[in-house]
Design an enzyme around this catalytic site. Structure first.
Site, short mmCIF file in Angstrom:
data_model
loop_
_atom_site.label_atom_id
_atom_site.label_comp_id
_atom_site.label_asym_id
_atom_site.label_seq_id
_atom_site.Cartn_x
_atom_site.Cartn_y
_atom_site.Cartn_z
N LYS A 12 0.82 -1.23 0.00
CA LYS A 12 0.00 0.00 0.00
C LYS A 12 0.85 1.27 0.00
O LYS A 12 0.48 2.28 -0.59
CB LYS A 12 -0.92 -0.01 1.22
N GLY A 13 2.02 1.21 0.66
CA GLY A 13 2.90 2.38 0.70
C GLY A 13 3.40 2.73 -0.69
O GLY A 13 3.39 3.90 -1.11
N ASP A 71 11.88 -3.05 -8.60
CA ASP A 71 12.63 -3.93 -7.72
C ASP A 71 13.66 -3.07 -7.01
O ASP A 71 14.22 -2.15 -7.60
CB ASP A 71 13.33 -5.05 -8.52
N SER A 72 13.87 -3.34 -5.73
CA SER A 72 14.75 -2.47 -4.96
C SER A 72 15.49 -3.25 -3.91
O SER A 72 15.19 -4.42 -3.65
CB SER A 72 13.92 -1.35 -4.32
N PHE A 152 9.97 1.08 6.71
CA PHE A 152 9.87 -0.39 6.71
C PHE A 152 11.26 -0.94 6.40
O PHE A 152 12.22 -0.20 6.16
CB PHE A 152 8.84 -0.85 5.67
N GLY A 153 11.35 -2.26 6.39
CA GLY A 153 12.59 -2.92 5.98
C GLY A 153 13.81 -2.40 6.73
O GLY A 153 13.85 -2.41 7.98
N TYR A 154 14.78 -1.90 5.99
CA TYR A 154 16.06 -1.48 6.59
C TYR A 154 16.07 -0.01 7.00
O TYR A 154 17.12 0.51 7.40
CB TYR A 154 17.20 -1.78 5.61
P1 IMP Z 1 10.98 -5.03 -3.31
O1 IMP Z 1 11.56 -4.06 -4.28
O2 IMP Z 1 9.58 -4.65 -2.93
O3 IMP Z 1 11.17 -6.44 -3.75
O4 IMP Z 1 11.79 -4.82 -1.94
C1 IMP Z 1 13.04 -5.39 -1.70
C2 IMP Z 1 13.48 -5.24 -0.26
O5 IMP Z 1 14.50 -4.23 -0.20
C3 IMP Z 1 12.46 -4.80 0.78
O6 IMP Z 1 11.70 -5.90 1.23
C4 IMP Z 1 13.38 -4.24 1.86
O7 IMP Z 1 13.99 -5.27 2.58
C5 IMP Z 1 14.44 -3.53 1.03
N1 IMP Z 1 14.04 -2.14 0.74
C6 IMP Z 1 13.72 -1.63 -0.49
N2 IMP Z 1 13.39 -0.34 -0.38
C7 IMP Z 1 13.48 -0.02 0.93
C8 IMP Z 1 13.24 1.19 1.65
O8 IMP Z 1 12.82 2.24 1.12
N3 IMP Z 1 13.44 1.12 2.98
C9 IMP Z 1 13.86 0.00 3.61
N4 IMP Z 1 14.08 -1.16 2.99
C10 IMP Z 1 13.90 -1.17 1.64
#
Ligand code: IMP
Length: 195
Positions: A12-13, A71-72, A152-154
């Site tokens: 959603k974000g 993808d990130s 979120f995440g990191y």
């Molecule tokens: P995806 O691009 O949605 O597959 O995300 C890949 C993963 O990279 C995420 O689940 C996080 O672990 C990390 N990640 C990507 N973008 C961010 C961010 O903006 N903040 C924190 N972690 C991120």
């Protein structure tokens, strides 16, 4: 240009961020869930581009209009860009983000803490169109300890150089001004404006 686009995510974000930038240009952005599509793709690509293309192609088969996929990941330079493509899987394999942070701190002992978030967006008009890619980077440093719970995440272990703030305590607006995804998205916006 078709002004309806499906975004390959159910996050959603992300959806909000894309809508904020593209809705003022007249685009309607759907998620797979909006279209009652159960969408999931194995991210088996060798790099961000391949993964974003896998997601875009997978989704384009299922919807009647163009798609965007991204993808990130987090890249820590002293660790050869680890966890990179495997950012999400690494956290899962450690049993969650707090454990992943600890492991990163351990691996970084005595090392340079420079890092960056990276994002690749793929825009695919038709199934057989040439995919177009837009990339963005967000440079910073890995903190010595988690700080804050925003994002979120990191985010809780990342200090953004450009915003001069720890993402774990940054507002969504502050993060979106400098984030890797926002930068890639700005490039896509320019393409839509002139393309
Ligand atoms: P995806 O691009 O949605 O597959 O995300 C890949 C993963 O990279 C995420 O689940 C996080 O672990 C990390 N990640 C990507 N973008 C961010 C961010 O903006 N903040 C924190 N972690 C991120």
């Amino acid at each position: 240009m078709n002004k309806q686009i499906c975004l390959a995510t159910n996050n959603k974000g992300k959806l909000r961020e894309y809508r904020e930038i593209l809705a003022p240009m007249g685009f309607t952005i759907y998620s797979p869930a909006d279209l009652n599509i159960d969408f999931d793709v194995d991210e088996t690509g060798a790099d961000y581009r391949e993964n974003s293309l896998l997601k875009a192609k997978g989704l384009r088969k299922l919807v009647p209009f163009p798609v965007i996929a991204d993808d990130s990941g987090l890249e820590i330079l002293a660790l050869d860009c680890f966890p990179g493509l495997h950012s999400s899987r690494f956290a899962e394999s450690m049993g969650g983000y707090p454990k992943a942070y600890e492991e990163i701190f351990r691996r970084l002992e005595g090392k340079d803490r420079s890092a960056r978030f990276r994002c690749c967006i793929c825009y695919l008009e038709n199934e057989d169109s040439k995919p177009l890619y837009f990339e963005g980077f967000c440079p910073g440093q890995i903190l010595n300890a988690p700080h804050g719970t925003n994002g979120f995440g990191y985010d809780p272990i990342f200090h953004s150089e450009e915003a001069d703030i720890d993402f774990g305590v940054a507002s969504e607006e502050t993060k979106n001004a400098v984030s890797h995804r926002a930068k890639a998205l700005q490039k896509l916006k320019v393409f839509f404006a002139i393309g």
